[in-house]
Design a protein around this motif. Structure first.
Motif, mmCIF file in Angstrom:
data_model
loop_
_atom_site.group_PDB
_atom_site.id
_atom_site.type_symbol
_atom_site.label_atom_id
_atom_site.label_comp_id
_atom_site.label_asym_id
_atom_site.label_seq_id
_atom_site.Cartn_x
_atom_site.Cartn_y
_atom_site.Cartn_z
ATOM 1 N N TYR A 153 0.848 13.922 11.419
ATOM 2 C CA TYR A 153 -0.395 13.279 11.063
ATOM 3 C C TYR A 153 -0.129 11.578 11.484
ATOM 4 C CZ TYR A 153 -0.700 16.914 7.874
ATOM 5 O OH TYR A 153 -0.745 18.214 7.257
ATOM 6 N N ASP A 186 -2.489 4.617 13.083
ATOM 7 C CA ASP A 186 -3.641 3.816 12.256
ATOM 8 C C ASP A 186 -3.452 4.266 10.767
ATOM 9 O OD1 ASP A 186 -4.638 1.941 14.037
ATOM 10 O OD2 ASP A 186 -5.383 3.554 14.929
ATOM 11 N N ARG A 187 -3.183 5.969 10.551
ATOM 12 C CA ARG A 187 -3.302 6.322 9.247
ATOM 13 C C ARG A 187 -2.107 5.653 8.225
ATOM 14 N NH1 ARG A 187 -3.720 12.407 11.467
ATOM 15 N NH2 ARG A 187 -6.186 12.806 11.274
ATOM 16 N N VAL A 188 -1.071 5.100 8.894
ATOM 17 C CA VAL A 188 0.020 4.356 8.488
ATOM 18 C C VAL A 188 0.082 2.907 8.417
ATOM 19 C CG1 VAL A 188 2.612 4.186 8.276
ATOM 20 C CG2 VAL A 188 1.534 6.449 8.798
ATOM 21 N N ILE A 197 0.629 -7.380 4.724
ATOM 22 C CA ILE A 197 0.149 -5.901 4.235
ATOM 23 C C ILE A 197 1.478 -5.158 4.464
ATOM 24 C CG2 ILE A 197 -1.293 -3.828 4.346
ATOM 25 C CD1 ILE A 197 -3.535 -5.811 4.757
ATOM 26 N N LEU A 198 2.026 -4.445 3.335
ATOM 27 C CA LEU A 198 3.371 -3.731 3.437
ATOM 28 C C LEU A 198 2.816 -2.388 3.129
ATOM 29 C CD1 LEU A 198 6.308 -5.274 1.978
ATOM 30 C CD2 LEU A 198 6.267 -2.901 2.880
ATOM 31 N N THR A 199 3.006 -1.208 4.118
ATOM 32 C CA THR A 199 2.569 0.198 4.059
ATOM 33 C C THR A 199 3.770 0.967 4.003
ATOM 34 O OG1 THR A 199 2.462 0.747 6.082
ATOM 35 C CG2 THR A 199 0.449 -0.190 5.132
ATOM 36 N N SER A 200 3.851 1.890 2.868
ATOM 37 C CA SER A 200 4.944 2.785 2.784
ATOM 38 C C SER A 200 4.625 4.168 2.817
ATOM 39 C CB SER A 200 5.713 2.209 1.567
ATOM 40 O OG SER A 200 5.158 2.913 0.432
ATOM 41 N N THR A 201 5.372 5.234 3.407
ATOM 42 C CA THR A 201 5.036 6.359 3.309
ATOM 43 C C THR A 201 5.592 7.151 2.238
ATOM 44 O OG1 THR A 201 6.749 6.750 5.050
ATOM 45 C CG2 THR A 201 4.241 6.769 5.611
ATOM 46 N N PRO A 243 -2.764 0.198 9.676
ATOM 47 C CA PRO A 243 -4.344 -0.034 9.830
ATOM 48 C C PRO A 243 -4.507 -1.059 11.058
ATOM 49 C CG PRO A 243 -3.901 -1.182 7.842
ATOM 50 C CD PRO A 243 -2.469 -0.570 8.075
ATOM 51 N N GLN A 278 -10.535 -4.854 14.227
ATOM 52 C CA GLN A 278 -11.948 -5.115 14.053
ATOM 53 C C GLN A 278 -12.282 -6.104 12.901
ATOM 54 O OE1 GLN A 278 -13.839 -1.447 12.678
ATOM 55 N NE2 GLN A 278 -15.870 -2.452 12.292
ATOM 56 N N MET A 281 0.772 -1.217 0.088
ATOM 57 C CA MET A 281 0.011 0.157 -0.003
ATOM 58 C C MET A 281 0.935 1.226 -0.030
ATOM 59 S SD MET A 281 -2.820 -1.352 2.743
ATOM 60 C CE MET A 281 -4.455 -0.314 1.894
ATOM 61 N N ASP A 325 -2.148 9.902 14.798
ATOM 62 C CA ASP A 325 -2.730 8.588 14.667
ATOM 63 C C ASP A 325 -1.932 7.806 13.846
ATOM 64 O OD1 ASP A 325 -4.496 6.484 14.494
ATOM 65 O OD2 ASP A 325 -6.364 7.676 13.392
ATOM 66 N N ASP A 340 -6.334 -0.561 13.669
ATOM 67 C CA ASP A 340 -7.731 -0.544 14.067
ATOM 68 C C ASP A 340 -8.556 -1.412 13.380
ATOM 69 O OD1 ASP A 340 -7.457 1.384 11.998
ATOM 70 O OD2 ASP A 340 -8.370 2.940 13.033
ATOM 71 N N VAL A 341 -8.586 -1.263 11.916
ATOM 72 C CA VAL A 341 -9.159 -1.969 10.979
ATOM 73 C C VAL A 341 -9.099 -3.340 11.080
ATOM 74 C CG1 VAL A 341 -10.172 -2.004 8.379
ATOM 75 C CG2 VAL A 341 -9.612 0.088 9.492
ATOM 76 N N LEU A 342 -7.921 -3.752 10.818
ATOM 77 C CA LEU A 342 -7.587 -5.092 10.881
ATOM 78 C C LEU A 342 -8.009 -5.734 11.959
ATOM 79 C CD1 LEU A 342 -4.126 -5.173 8.834
ATOM 80 C CD2 LEU A 342 -6.215 -6.261 8.271
ATOM 81 N N ARG A 389 -10.026 4.232 5.607
ATOM 82 C CA ARG A 389 -9.187 3.279 5.942
ATOM 83 C C ARG A 389 -9.771 2.044 5.572
ATOM 84 N NH1 ARG A 389 -6.886 5.737 9.576
ATOM 85 N NH2 ARG A 389 -7.850 5.059 11.388
ATOM 86 N N PRO A 440 -0.834 7.577 4.201
ATOM 87 C CA PRO A 440 -1.270 6.882 3.277
ATOM 88 C C PRO A 440 -2.590 6.417 3.711
ATOM 89 C CG PRO A 440 0.424 5.545 4.568
ATOM 90 C CD PRO A 440 0.702 7.221 5.210
ATOM 91 N N LEU A 441 -2.927 5.801 4.827
ATOM 92 C CA LEU A 441 -4.257 5.311 5.097
ATOM 93 C C LEU A 441 -5.151 6.175 5.768
ATOM 94 C CD1 LEU A 441 -2.427 2.034 5.731
ATOM 95 C CD2 LEU A 441 -4.688 1.823 4.312
ATOM 96 N N GLY A 442 -5.097 7.280 5.705
ATOM 97 C CA GLY A 442 -6.002 8.392 6.603
ATOM 98 C C GLY A 442 -6.117 9.659 5.573
ATOM 99 N N ILE A 451 1.501 10.753 1.232
ATOM 100 C CA ILE A 451 3.043 10.300 1.693
ATOM 101 C C ILE A 451 2.974 10.310 3.320
ATOM 102 C CG2 ILE A 451 5.138 10.536 1.773
ATOM 103 C CD1 ILE A 451 5.298 11.414 -1.057
ATOM 104 N N PRO A 452 2.376 11.403 3.871
ATOM 105 C CA PRO A 452 2.561 11.270 5.378
ATOM 106 C C PRO A 452 1.247 10.661 6.087
ATOM 107 C CG PRO A 452 2.091 13.442 4.482
ATOM 108 C CD PRO A 452 2.066 12.693 3.190
#
Lengths: 62, 348
Positions: free
Chosen positions: B281, B287-289, B344-348, B291, B297, A1, B285, B293-295, A40, A25-27, A22-23
């Protein structure tokens, strides 16, 4: 992601889900907490769907 | 000034002894230049001369690595040369390994050494950090241009002169950065490059990308409701206080963090260690990077089997590809030992 999907392609990821920014990604800090959670969930749903999808080459799940 | 003394190493093929059927011959030494040595002789002019040529079969060399390098080193030393040249080997794999092995050993004994090969020759990767390897074409048709680059760099080495950057001297980059002044300033070079690109012509980047692995896509997860899913991120999410002190850039490590019983990442409990992007950001929170909380749930709702007990995190900012590769291998090994079915791999 990942937000910058060309990077994901360059480094060789096979299942790619585009994200918000970028800062964060999921929000999205512009949304309310509820809207953000919804966003999300949609993104995670996409990732879970990607994981369940057969791919033969690098694929972006729009 | 007297001519510099050079010893040249070649294989049975370039010595015109024979091809594969003669690859078993042990090392021998002959006076003066042979085969490609004649091209070096022409290039050296009055500055240097090949006093001896050592010939060895490629198979013999590779099958007797320990003894053969000793034997050849003795043969080289007898000549008291100022320079040792091996090859060029172009894209011949065993010959490349032989040239690299012997040049490394000779150089270690105090005699400057140089070789040449095609970038994809396995010997290039093995020895490019030990000796100067001139980048050549992939076959002997490139002999003339190879010699043209090898001879001057060899002379510089023999005279202990300053060696320029790989782009100036023509050697395969060895990981050592050399500063030099460009003739044109950056803006001019950039515009020229852009014009070439727009015209569909070739241009040479000054910032080449590293080469990345390609892997076959994994089979899809058959039943996501039974899958154990792990989170891995290069976004730098860590427990508040960054207990492992993961660096904000050029990370030298990754962290493994227990999220057993954690339903939501909060500003009080998690933050990002990542430099290079605005952390506001993610710190508010995380979870914005990742997730969590969602997983979590989804785990409770039975939509996924399980969220893995640990997540893995490093900082992607300026981190070396070699480091990232190492982290990846270690993380993958750990994930497999925990029977994780998908990541699940997340990147910023």
């Amino acid at each position: 992601m990942c937000t910058v999907t060309p990077i994901s392609l360059t480094v060789g990821a096979n299942r790619i889900v585009p994200t918000v920014a970028i800062p964060h990604p999921l929000g999205n800090p512009a949304y309310t907490m509820d809207e953000e959670l919804e966003l999300r969930k949609e993104l995670v749903d996409k990732a879970l769907k990607a994981l369940q999808t057969e791919v033969y080459k690098q694929t972006i799940f729009e | 000034m007297s001519k510099l003394r050079v010893v040249h190493y070649i294989n049975q093929f370039f010595a015109q002894i024979g091809g594969e059927e003669m690859a078993h011959i042990p090392p021998e030494k002959r006076d003066g230049p042979i085969g490609p040595g004649l091209a070096f002789k022409a290039q050296f002019g009055d500055e240097a001369e090949i006093v001896a040529t050592i010939i060895c079969g490629d198979s013999y060399f590779n099958e007797n690595l320990d003894t053969v390098t000793k034997t050849i080193l003795e043969m080289v030393k007898e000549e008291q040369p100022d320079l040792f040249i091996a090859g060029p080997a172009f894209n011949a794999g065993r010959y490349g390994v032989a040239c690299g092995s012997i040049a490394k050993v000779v150089q270690k004994s105090g005699i400057p050494s140089i070789t040449g090969m095609y970038i994809e020759n396995p010997g290039a990767d093995m020895f490019k950090q030990d000796i100067y390897i001139i980048s050549t074409k992939n076959n002997a048709a490139g002999m003339r241009s190879a010699v043209k680059d090898m001879a001057p760099l060899g002379l510089k080495l023999a005279r202990n002169e300053k060696i320029g950057a790989s782009i100036e001297e023509g050697y395969i980059p060895n990981g050592v950065r050399v500063n030099f002044f460009e003739k044109e300033r950056g803006s001019q070079r950039a515009v020229k490059m852009l014009l070439q690109k727009l015209a569909g012509k070739e241009f040479v980047t000054e910032y080449p990308m590293p080469t990345f692995d390609r892997v076959e896509p994994q089979a899809p997860v058959e039943d996501i409701t039974k899958a154990k899913i792990a989170i891995v991120t290069s976004g730098g999410i860590v427990p508040k206080g960054n207990p492992d002190r993961i660096e904000s850039s050029s990370a030298s490590k990754f962290g493994k963090y227990d999220i057993d019983g954690v339903n939501d990442l909060t500003a009080e409990t998690y933050e990002t260690a990542h430099g290079g992007y605005d952390p506001t950001y993610a710190n508010k929170d995380a979870d914005r990077v990742i997730p969590v909380d969602v997983l979590r749930q989804y785990e409770k709702e039975g939509r996924i089997g399980q969220l893995n007990r640990y997540f893995y995190s490093t900082v992607g900012n300026g981190t070396a590809v070699a480091s990232a590769k190492k982290f990846g291998a270690e993380i993958a090994k750990d994930l497999i030992s925990q029977n994780v079915s998908a990541v699940i791999l997340t990147s910023t």
